[in-house]
Motif scaffolding. Structure first.
Motif, short mmCIF file in Angstrom:
data_model
loop_
_atom_site.label_atom_id
_atom_site.label_comp_id
_atom_site.label_asym_id
_atom_site.label_seq_id
_atom_site.Cartn_x
_atom_site.Cartn_y
_atom_site.Cartn_z
N LYS A 151 -24.38 26.72 -26.42
CA LYS A 151 -24.44 26.65 -24.96
C LYS A 151 -23.87 25.32 -24.46
O LYS A 151 -23.20 25.27 -23.43
CB LYS A 151 -25.89 26.81 -24.50
CG LYS A 151 -26.10 26.73 -22.99
CD LYS A 151 -25.47 27.89 -22.25
CE LYS A 151 -25.81 27.84 -20.78
NZ LYS A 151 -25.09 28.88 -20.01
N LYS A 154 -20.22 25.74 -24.38
CA LYS A 154 -19.85 26.62 -23.27
C LYS A 154 -19.90 25.88 -21.94
O LYS A 154 -19.01 26.02 -21.10
CB LYS A 154 -20.77 27.84 -23.23
CG LYS A 154 -20.51 28.85 -24.33
CD LYS A 154 -21.46 30.03 -24.25
CE LYS A 154 -21.21 31.03 -25.36
NZ LYS A 154 -22.15 32.16 -25.32
N GLY A 157 -16.85 23.71 -21.77
CA GLY A 157 -15.65 24.51 -21.55
C GLY A 157 -15.56 25.04 -20.13
O GLY A 157 -14.50 25.01 -19.50
N GLU A 158 -16.68 25.52 -19.61
CA GLU A 158 -16.71 26.04 -18.24
C GLU A 158 -16.41 24.94 -17.23
O GLU A 158 -15.69 25.16 -16.24
CB GLU A 158 -18.08 26.68 -17.97
CG GLU A 158 -18.28 28.02 -18.68
CD GLU A 158 -19.73 28.44 -18.77
OE1 GLU A 158 -20.61 27.68 -18.30
OE2 GLU A 158 -20.00 29.53 -19.31
N LEU A 161 -12.65 24.18 -17.30
CA LEU A 161 -11.90 25.22 -16.59
C LEU A 161 -12.04 25.07 -15.07
O LEU A 161 -11.06 25.23 -14.33
CB LEU A 161 -12.40 26.61 -17.00
CG LEU A 161 -11.85 27.20 -18.30
CD1 LEU A 161 -12.42 28.60 -18.50
CD2 LEU A 161 -10.33 27.25 -18.29
N SER A 194 -15.06 29.66 -27.09
CA SER A 194 -15.39 30.98 -26.55
C SER A 194 -15.05 31.06 -25.06
O SER A 194 -14.81 32.15 -24.53
CB SER A 194 -16.88 31.29 -26.76
OG SER A 194 -17.70 30.53 -25.89
N VAL A 195 -14.99 29.92 -24.41
CA VAL A 195 -14.66 29.86 -22.98
C VAL A 195 -13.17 29.56 -22.77
O VAL A 195 -12.52 30.15 -21.91
CB VAL A 195 -15.52 28.77 -22.28
CG1 VAL A 195 -15.07 28.57 -20.84
CG2 VAL A 195 -16.99 29.13 -22.34
N LEU A 196 -12.64 28.65 -23.57
CA LEU A 196 -11.28 28.13 -23.32
C LEU A 196 -10.17 28.99 -23.91
O LEU A 196 -9.06 29.03 -23.36
CB LEU A 196 -11.16 26.71 -23.90
CG LEU A 196 -12.05 25.64 -23.27
CD1 LEU A 196 -11.91 24.33 -24.04
CD2 LEU A 196 -11.71 25.44 -21.80
N LYS A 199 -7.36 30.96 -22.04
CA LYS A 199 -7.32 30.51 -20.64
C LYS A 199 -6.63 29.16 -20.49
O LYS A 199 -6.26 28.77 -19.39
CB LYS A 199 -8.74 30.46 -20.06
CG LYS A 199 -9.37 31.83 -19.98
CD LYS A 199 -10.77 31.78 -19.41
CE LYS A 199 -11.38 33.18 -19.36
NZ LYS A 199 -12.79 33.16 -18.92
#
Length: 367
Positions: A151, A154, A157-158, A161, A194-196, A199
């Motif tokens: 987490k 994440k 990464g969030e 973004l 898992s986020v990046l 993207k």
């Protein structure tokens, strides 16, 4: 029974015994039966082993918070503290010393989670339970407390973004991941990717030795040289110490404006960089609940009781380890007041030195 049948029966028994022993040797269940037989009252001695002194959190927060909580729960209990200074062999010696001192329980933040397994086994054989703190060490661990580390990745990464917005594909992102010997580093990386992935365009990735700022600085210099100073749109840094090293490299390399840089641990210098706009975010991990859980587990286990945890985790060597996992928080300029100041991690006066006074006034920290 004839001789042939007897030989077959004996051979079968030997094979069955070998299979049973092999099964016992793999990923054993966390078992507190030993400690259950060792009920103890009165004062305890708790060994506290932290991994390094380069990251500010260990000496400034983890050590005093754990010590304070142990004393609050057991005024006569003694805490024996040592720091391994990022030295795996030294930490192994420190565990041996705790065993020699016959401490009642050990709280261990491992330098190298795999290398420390044999030391954890020695402690277990000496009937000393070990609580893995912040990093899940291998071996027969009796309890574990940390944050939800995927987490954390994440959240980072969030945030990156969000900072990049519609410029996410306009250039390259550099990833400065943590030290390979730290199992948390792999989880941070997994969560961030898992986020990046898909993207952003990841131009360079580095696993930074011992989380050191100078090693992150070297890696960032290499990335600038390889990718070009005008082609880096974002930097994923797994913690604040490395973020500081990366930002120094970006500045000296002529990268202007600075791209958004992530971090973790809400170090004072990191919080100040966030206010100044040179670092985009950090991850605030409330250390008090983590320290409280470790202290409670260590005292319970030292008294021969099972820790009162509803969650469990598995390590490569041990299954069903009682665990407390705490949720991390994304820290940006917008919520410094509601997080690290409100929770007492820092006072506004500590953050808002003369250099950062104007930024603090703009963020409403001095009202």
């Amino acid at each position: 029974m004839n001789a042939t049948m007897r030989r077959v029966a004996i051979a079968s028994a030997v094979v069955s015994m070998a299979v049973s022993l092999a099964a016992c040797g793999s990923a054993k269940e966390a078992d507190n039966d030993k400690s259950d037989q060792k009920k103890k009252t009165g004062p305890l001695t708790i060994g506290l082993l932290l991994p390094e002194d380069q990251t500010a959190r260990y000496e400034n927060f983890d050590r005093p918070l754990i010590t304070k909580k142990i004393k609050a729960l057991c005024a006569e209990c003694k805490v024996v503290y040592v720091n391994a200074k990022s030295d795996t062999a030294l930490q192994q010696q420190q565990v041996d010393s705790m065993i020699t001192k016959k401490v009642d329980a050990i709280i261990l933040d491992a330098v190298d989670s795999e290398a420390i397994a044999s030391s954890v086994k020695k402690a277990d054989e000496a009937d000393i339970p070990v609580v893995a703190y912040d990093r899940l060490a291998q071996g027969p661990i009796s309890g574990y407390t940390s944050f939800d580390n995927e987490k954390v990745g994440k959240v980072q990464g969030e945030a990156l973004l969000k900072a990049l917005g519609n410029k996410a594909k306009d250039g390259k992102v550099v990833m400065l991941n943590g030290w390979e010997a730290d199992p948390n580093a792999a989880m941070f990386k997994k969560g961030a990717l898992s986020v990046l992935k898909g993207k952003v365009d990841i131009g360079k990735q580095y696993d930074v030795d011992r989380w050191l700022a100078d090693k992150a600085n070297e890696a960032m210099n290499g990335a600038i040289s390889s990718l070009g100073k005008n082609n880096i749109v974002g930097v994923y840094s797994a913690n604040d110490t490395m973020a500081g090293g990366a930002i120094t490299a970006l500045r000296s390399g002529g990268v202007d404006p600075l791209p958004p840089v992530t971090g973790q641990d809400a170090e004072l210098a990191g919080v100040q960089r966030i206010l100044a706009g040179t670092q985009y975010m950090s991850v605030y991990k409330p250390y008090e609940p983590e320290a409280t859980a470790a202290a409670e587990m260590a005292i319970a286990l030292g008294r021969g009781e099972k820790p009162n945890e509803s969650n469990t985790v598995d390590s490569p060597t041990t299954k069903g380890i009682p665990a407390t996992l705490i949720t991390p928080v994304s820290l940006t300029k917008d919520n410094i007041k509601e997080t690290v100041i409100k929770d007492g991690l820092y006072k506004a006066s500590q953050i808002c030195t003369a250099k950062y006074k104007a930024a603090c006034e703009e963020a409403g920290l001095l009202k």
